[in-house]
Enzyme design. Structure first.
Site, mmCIF file in Angstrom:
data_model
loop_
_atom_site.group_PDB
_atom_site.id
_atom_site.type_symbol
_atom_site.label_atom_id
_atom_site.label_comp_id
_atom_site.label_asym_id
_atom_site.label_seq_id
_atom_site.Cartn_x
_atom_site.Cartn_y
_atom_site.Cartn_z
ATOM 1 N N ARG A 188 0.818 -1.218 0.000
ATOM 2 C CA ARG A 188 0.000 0.000 0.000
ATOM 3 C C ARG A 188 0.849 1.263 0.000
ATOM 4 N NH1 ARG A 188 -3.571 -0.996 4.833
ATOM 5 N NH2 ARG A 188 -2.729 -3.086 5.018
ATOM 6 N N GLU B 164 4.700 -9.471 15.491
ATOM 7 C CA GLU B 164 4.075 -9.940 16.727
ATOM 8 C C GLU B 164 4.129 -11.474 16.777
ATOM 9 O OE1 GLU B 164 0.317 -8.127 17.138
ATOM 10 O OE2 GLU B 164 0.194 -8.556 19.288
#
Ligand SMILES: O=P(O)(O)OC[C@H]1O[C@H](OP(=O)(O)OP(=O)(O)O)[C@H](O)[C@@H]1O
Ligand SMILES: Nc1ncnc2[nH]cnc12
Length: 177
Positions: free
Chosen positions: A64, A101
């Site tokens: 993006r 994460e």
């Protein structure tokens, strides 16, 4: 009629709960890009945000980040380079693997993308935890860049991403969550 400078870009950014996983509130810029006037206003504001850094090159983070960096490079008259997921760039590349994460990810840059010391602004659509941009900055430095700033459309301030970045950071729209 609302003046261009008063347009609130948040009106055009859609929230989708539980995407791509339960518990994530996804900020979708597709609805902003669909509105030509609002997208032009966003690009104008990004240009004013980035121009003072006087970049030689904009570095666009897959995928993006490509959407904001490409029109901006055209507006500012500077170069454009891609930071891509592995195996997408031809020729010699430099890689950087970073922790997410859960698990890890890798970004690559072409090894001849930057002339030593060139001023580079790294661009993405959104700053969340900051892992992607921190890795991008490390990779750009490995390739010889002088990273002079990071530019975002959206920043999720509650996640503290900018604390991971040792360059000036500017975002057009912020959300606490
Ligand atoms: O600050 P972080 O926690 O690292 O998250 C931000 C990154 O996450 C999104 O990319 P994503 O991995 O979803 O890929 P995409 O651009 O290809 O959709 C977004 O475009 C940023 O690159
Ligand atoms: N909440 C979120 N919305 C859109 N893109 C993201 N990338 C990382 N977190 C995101």
């Amino acid at each position: 009629m609302t003046k261009r400078e008063e347009i609130d870009l948040k009106r055009y950014i859609r929230n989708i709960p539980d995407f791509p996983k339960p518990g994530i509130l996804f900020y979708d810029i597709s609805t902003l890009m669909r509105e030509p006037d609002a997208w032009q206003i966003a690009m104008g504001r990004l240009a004013r945000q980035v121009a003072p850094w006087e970049p030689d090159m904009l570095a666009a983070v897959e995928s993006r980040g490509f959407l904001t960096a490409a029109p901006l490079a055209d507006r500012l008259g500077c170069g454009l380079l891609m930071l891509r997921k592995p195996g997408k760039l031809p020729g010699g590349t430099i890689s950087h693997t970073y922790d997410l994460e859960y698990g890890s990810d890798t970004l690559q840059i072409q090894d001849d993308a930057i002339k030593p010391g060139q001023r580079v602004v790294v661009m993405d659509d959104l700053l969340a935890t900051g892992g992607t941009l921190a890795a991008s900055i490390t990779l750009l430095r490995k390739a010889g860049a002088n990273v002079v700033g990071a530019s975002l459309l959206v920043e999720l301030t509650g996640l503290g991403g900018r604390d991971k970045l040792d360059v000036p950071v500017k975002s057009l729209v912020t959300y606490e969550e």
